[in-house]
Design an enzyme around this catalytic site. Structure first.
Site, PDB file in Angstrom:
ATOM      1  N   GLU A 174      -6.430  -1.753 -13.198  1.00  0.00           N
ATOM      2  CA  GLU A 174      -6.257  -0.303 -13.071  1.00  0.00           C
ATOM      3  C   GLU A 174      -5.269   0.026 -14.303  1.00  0.00           C
ATOM      4  OE1 GLU A 174      -7.799   0.262  -8.620  1.00  0.00           O
ATOM      5  OE2 GLU A 174      -5.641   0.475  -9.162  1.00  0.00           O
ATOM      6  N   ALA A 319      -3.116  -2.226   1.721  1.00  0.00           N
ATOM      7  CA  ALA A 319      -3.036  -1.319   2.936  1.00  0.00           C
ATOM      8  C   ALA A 319      -3.692  -1.426   4.011  1.00  0.00           C
ATOM      9  CB  ALA A 319      -3.070  -0.053   2.122  1.00  0.00           C
TER      10      ALA A 319
HETATM   11  C1  LIG Z   1       1.013  -0.688  -7.569  1.00  0.00           C
HETATM   12  C2  LIG Z   1       0.220  -1.006  -6.357  1.00  0.00           C
HETATM   13  C3  LIG Z   1      -0.970  -0.903  -6.358  1.00  0.00           C
HETATM   14  C4  LIG Z   1      -1.849  -1.269  -4.801  1.00  0.00           C
HETATM   15  N1  LIG Z   1      -3.111  -0.931  -4.932  1.00  0.00           N
HETATM   16  C5  LIG Z   1      -3.610  -1.251  -3.535  1.00  0.00           C
HETATM   17  C6  LIG Z   1      -5.016  -0.871  -3.434  1.00  0.00           C
HETATM   18  O1  LIG Z   1      -5.757  -0.263  -4.229  1.00  0.00           O
HETATM   19  N2  LIG Z   1      -5.470  -1.013  -2.377  1.00  0.00           N
HETATM   20  C7  LIG Z   1      -4.943  -1.592  -1.308  1.00  0.00           C
HETATM   21  O2  LIG Z   1      -5.405  -1.709  -0.155  1.00  0.00           O
HETATM   22  N3  LIG Z   1      -3.450  -1.836  -1.375  1.00  0.00           N
HETATM   23  C8  LIG Z   1      -3.019  -1.864  -2.443  1.00  0.00           C
HETATM   24  N4  LIG Z   1      -1.539  -2.262  -2.823  1.00  0.00           N
HETATM   25  C9  LIG Z   1      -0.713  -2.920  -1.745  1.00  0.00           C
HETATM   26  C10 LIG Z   1      -0.372  -1.856  -0.462  1.00  0.00           C
HETATM   27  O3  LIG Z   1       0.267  -0.909  -1.211  1.00  0.00           O
HETATM   28  C11 LIG Z   1       0.495  -2.532   0.357  1.00  0.00           C
HETATM   29  O4  LIG Z   1      -0.321  -3.697   0.775  1.00  0.00           O
HETATM   30  C12 LIG Z   1       0.902  -1.682   1.609  1.00  0.00           C
HETATM   31  O5  LIG Z   1       1.761  -0.677   0.858  1.00  0.00           O
HETATM   32  C13 LIG Z   1       1.624  -2.508   2.494  1.00  0.00           C
HETATM   33  O6  LIG Z   1       2.298  -1.931   3.267  1.00  0.00           O
HETATM   34  P1  LIG Z   1       3.726  -2.059   4.073  1.00  0.00           P
HETATM   35  O7  LIG Z   1       3.863  -1.326   5.365  1.00  0.00           O
HETATM   36  O8  LIG Z   1       3.699  -3.464   4.580  1.00  0.00           O
HETATM   37  O9  LIG Z   1       4.664  -2.187   3.025  1.00  0.00           O
HETATM   38  P2  LIG Z   1       5.109  -0.683   2.173  1.00  0.00           P
HETATM   39  O10 LIG Z   1       4.044   0.374   2.073  1.00  0.00           O
HETATM   40  O11 LIG Z   1       5.756  -1.243   0.826  1.00  0.00           O
HETATM   41  O12 LIG Z   1       6.087   0.013   2.883  1.00  0.00           O
HETATM   42  C14 LIG Z   1       7.471  -0.527   3.029  1.00  0.00           C
HETATM   43  C15 LIG Z   1       8.498   0.482   3.589  1.00  0.00           C
HETATM   44  O13 LIG Z   1       9.699  -0.101   3.814  1.00  0.00           O
HETATM   45  C16 LIG Z   1      11.003   0.780   3.177  1.00  0.00           C
HETATM   46  N5  LIG Z   1      11.789  -0.412   3.258  1.00  0.00           N
HETATM   47  C17 LIG Z   1      11.776  -1.402   2.419  1.00  0.00           C
HETATM   48  N6  LIG Z   1      13.128  -2.220   2.665  1.00  0.00           N
HETATM   49  C18 LIG Z   1      13.681  -1.379   3.605  1.00  0.00           C
HETATM   50  C19 LIG Z   1      15.177  -1.360   3.880  1.00  0.00           C
HETATM   51  N7  LIG Z   1      15.965  -2.493   3.704  1.00  0.00           N
HETATM   52  N8  LIG Z   1      15.507  -0.308   4.789  1.00  0.00           N
HETATM   53  C20 LIG Z   1      14.981   0.682   4.934  1.00  0.00           C
HETATM   54  N9  LIG Z   1      13.581   0.814   4.775  1.00  0.00           N
HETATM   55  C21 LIG Z   1      13.083  -0.265   3.745  1.00  0.00           C
HETATM   56  C22 LIG Z   1      10.356   1.153   2.104  1.00  0.00           C
HETATM   57  O14 LIG Z   1      11.011   2.251   1.344  1.00  0.00           O
HETATM   58  C23 LIG Z   1       8.853   1.344   2.161  1.00  0.00           C
HETATM   59  O15 LIG Z   1       8.657   2.951   2.739  1.00  0.00           O
HETATM   60  C24 LIG Z   1      -0.968  -1.861  -3.944  1.00  0.00           C
HETATM   61  C25 LIG Z   1       0.429  -2.059  -4.025  1.00  0.00           C
HETATM   62  C26 LIG Z   1       1.077  -1.416  -5.222  1.00  0.00           C
HETATM   63  C27 LIG Z   1       2.395  -1.599  -5.379  1.00  0.00           C
END
Ligand SMILES: Cc1cc2nc3c(=O)[nH]c(=O)nc-3n(C[C@H](O)[C@H](O)[C@H](O)COP(=O)(O)OP(=O)(O)OC[C@H]3O[C@@H](n4cnc5c(N)ncnc54)[C@H](O)[C@@H]3O)c2cc1C
Length: 420
Positions: A174, A319
Site C-alpha cells: 500500500e 484488526a
Molecule cells: C501500518 C499498519 C497497517 C495495518 N493494516 C491493516 C489492515 O489493512 N487490515 C487489518 O485488519 N489490520 C491491519 N493492521 C493491523 C491492525 O491494525 C492490528 O492488528 C490491530 O490494531 C491490533 O489491535 P490491538 O488492539 O491488538 O492493538 P493496537 O490497535 O495496536 O492497540 C494497542 C493500544 O495499546 C496502547 N498501549 C500500548 N502499550 C501501552 C502501555 N504500556 N500503556 C498504555 N497503553 C499502551 C497503544 O497506545 C494502543 O492504543 C495494520 C497495522 C499497521 C501498523
C-alpha cells in the site's frame, strides 16, 4: 486508585481494536471498567499509510477514547503508560509509583515494528505504527524531493530521489503504490529543477512473492499493478544492512536517502510484565479462552497474544482478530460474573483479506471469491469508510478519496516536525 467493595473492576490496558471492543462489550454491565492508554485517541492503523503519503490528515483516522466510551457510566478512561504488573497485589503500575488495582486484567497493548535483531536500523528506516511515525515518514518523503530540487550533485540528487520500502506485505504494497502515485501525479508539476516522475520507488521483499498471506494469483496481480505504477519490485532480496545512504540486499546495493520499514513486528512488552511464556515475537501464549496460563484473571488479546486456529496455525495480527477477541472477552467476563450466558472457547471467523494498490485498484481474497482491480478497490474503500470510528471521520475520508480519485491530488502535503 483502589477497587471499590461493590463492583468487580476490569482493567483494560490498550484502547486499540482489542481493548476498545472489550470495553464496548462490557458497557452498562454491572462491572467497573477502567480503560488505560498512553494515547488519548484510538487509532485506525489500516489507514496510517495514507497519512504517511499525504492522502489523509492524522485527525481523519483517529478518535478520542473519551468520545467513544465516555457516555457509558461504568467506564472510566485513564491516560498513562503502564510499565509493570504487580501480580501478587493485582495492580498495574505506572512510572512514579501510581497503581490501579484490578479483579480482571486485559492486556491489549498491540505490537510495534521489529528489526530482526538490528534495532540500529530503525534510525535510518522508520516503521509505521503510530501517528508520529506516519508524520515522520511523510516528512522524510516530502523533504527528499525538496532537497533534490536544490541539489546540484547528480549522485546525491539520485540518492534523494530513490525511495525504498522494505517488506512486501499489505503495508509495504500500500505504501509503495501510494508513494508512486504521489511522485508521478500529485507532485508532478510542483518542482522546477527536478521531475518527481523520475523518482525510483523500490519495494524489496525477502520472500518469493508479495502479499504472502494471499493466493499466488493475487500476489502476482498486485506485483503487475505496482510495476505499472512504476514501482520496482525486488523479490527474494533479504536486507542485510541499512544505513544513512541506502540498503544492502544480499550483496547488491541501492543508494537512497529515504527507507521505510514495513517488514517485521514485535509484540508489546506486556508478556514480560507478567512473566508469561511468549513466542519469538514476544506474543503471550494464551489458553483457548484467551486467559494467561496460571492466571485465570488475566487475559491477552490482539497483536500482543498468540492464538491459533483449529489447525494450530497462529492467527494473523489483523484488526478483525483483535475485535472479535475483544467482543468475545467482554462476553466471557460477563459469563464469569454471572451477568451473561456461558461461552465456549474463542473461535475466529475469517471474512477475508484485502490490500489496495494505488488510488483505484485492490486485491481481495474472501476465500469463496477473489477480486482484483477496480471492483476490489470499491469494496476496499467502502469497508474502510464503514469501519472507521466516527461520522466525521467517515465523511472526511470518503470526500478526500473522492477528491483524490478525480484530481490525483493529496492535500496533506505538509512537512512537520523538527527543524531541517
Ligand atoms: C501500518 C499498519 C497497517 C495495518 N493494516 C491493516 C489492515 O489493512 N487490515 C487489518 O485488519 N489490520 C491491519 N493492521 C493491523 C491492525 O491494525 C492490528 O492488528 C490491530 O490494531 C491490533 O489491535 P490491538 O488492539 O491488538 O492493538 P493496537 O490497535 O495496536 O492497540 C494497542 C493500544 O495499546 C496502547 N498501549 C500500548 N502499550 C501501552 C502501555 N504500556 N500503556 C498504555 N497503553 C499502551 C497503544 O497506545 C494502543 O492504543 C495494520 C497495522 C499497521 C501498523
Amino acid at each position: 486508585m483502589s477497587a471499590p467493595a461493590t463492583l468487580p473492576r476490569v482493567v483494560i490496558v490498550g484502547a486499540g481494536f482489542g481493548g476498545l471492543w472489550v470495553a464496548k462489550a462490557l458497557a452498562n454491565a454491572a462491572v467497573e471498567v477502567v480503560v488505560i492508554d498512553r494515547q488519548n485517541y484510538h487509532l485506525f492503523q489500516p489507514l496510517l499509510y495514507q497519512v504517511a503519503t499525504a492522502g489523509l490528515s492524522p485527525a481523519d483516522i483517529a478518535a478520542p477514547i473519551r468520545g467513544i466510551v465516555g457516555a457509558y457510566r461504568n467506564i472510566t478512561v485513564m491516560l498513562g503508560e503502564v510499565e509493570a504488573v504487580d501480580l501478587a497485589g493485582r495492580a498495574v503500575e505506572f512510572e512514579g509509583g501510581r497503581r490501579v488495582t484490578y479483579d480482571y486484567l486485559v492486556l491489549a497493548t498491540g505490537a510495534r515494528h521489529g528489526y530482526f535483531g538490528h534495532d540500529d536500523w530503525e534510525a535510518f528506516a522508520p516503521g509505521l505504527k503510530r501517528i508520529e511515525d506516519a508524520t515522520e515518514i511523510r516528512r522524510r518523503i516530502l523533504l527528499a524531493f525538496e532537497r533534490a530540487e536544490n541539489e546540484t550533485d547528480p549522485a546525491e540528487r539520485r540518492r534523494l530521489m530513490n525511495l525504498i520500502i522494505v517488506g512486501g506485505g499489505p503495508t509495504g504494497v500500500e505504501l509503495a503504490g501510494a508513494i508512486a502515485e504521489l511522485a508521478r501525479r500529485a507532485l508532478a508539476k510542483d518542482f522546477r529543477n527536478i521531475d518527481p516522475r523520475a523518482a525510483r520507488i523500490f519495494l524489496v521483499e525477502a520472500g518469493p512473492r508479495l502479499l504472502p498471506s494471499m493466493p499466488e494469483t493475487l500476489s502476482a496481480d498486485a506485483k503487475r499493478r505496482l510495476e505499472r505504477l512504476g514501482v520496482e519490485v525486488r523479490l527474494g532480496a533479504p536486507v542485510t544492512a541499512v544505513d544513512a545512504s541506502g540498503v544492502t540486499l544480499d550483496g547488491a546495493r541501492i543508494e537512497a536517502r529515504t527507507v521505510i520499514w514495513a517488514a517485521g513486528v514485535a509484540a508489546s512488552p506486556a508478556g514480560r510484565w507478567i512473566g508469561a511464556e511468549c513466542d519469538r515475537l514476544g506474543r503471550i501464549k494464551v489458553n483457548p479462552d484467551l486467559s494467561v496460563p496460571g492466571h485465570p484473571e488475566i487475559f491477552a488479546i490482539g497483536d500482543t497474544a498468540l492464538t491459533v486456529d483449529a489447525q494450530g496455525k497462529p492467527l494473523p495480527g489483523v484488526a478483525p482478530v483483535a475485535k472479535q477477541q475483544g467482543h468475545y472477552l467482554g462476553r466471557l467476563i460477563k459469563a464469569r460474573l454471572r451477568l451473561g450466558k456461558p461461552v465456549g472457547p474463542f473461535r475466529y471467523r475469517d471474512y477475508g483479506n484485502l490490500a489496495t494498490i494505488g488510488r483505484k485498484a485492490a486485491v481481495i481474497d474472501f476465500g469463496w471469491i477473489r477480486l482484483r482491480g477496480f471492483p476490489a478497490w470499491v469494496i476496499w474503500t467502502l469497508a474502510h469508510v464503514y469501519y472507521l470510528i466516527g461520522f466525521r471521520n467517515r465523511m472526511v475520508v470518503a470526500l478526500s478519496w473522492l477528491w483524490a480519485y478525480f484530481t490525483f491530488q493529496r492535500g496533506a502535503r505538509l512537512i512537520t516536525g523538527p527543524p531541517r
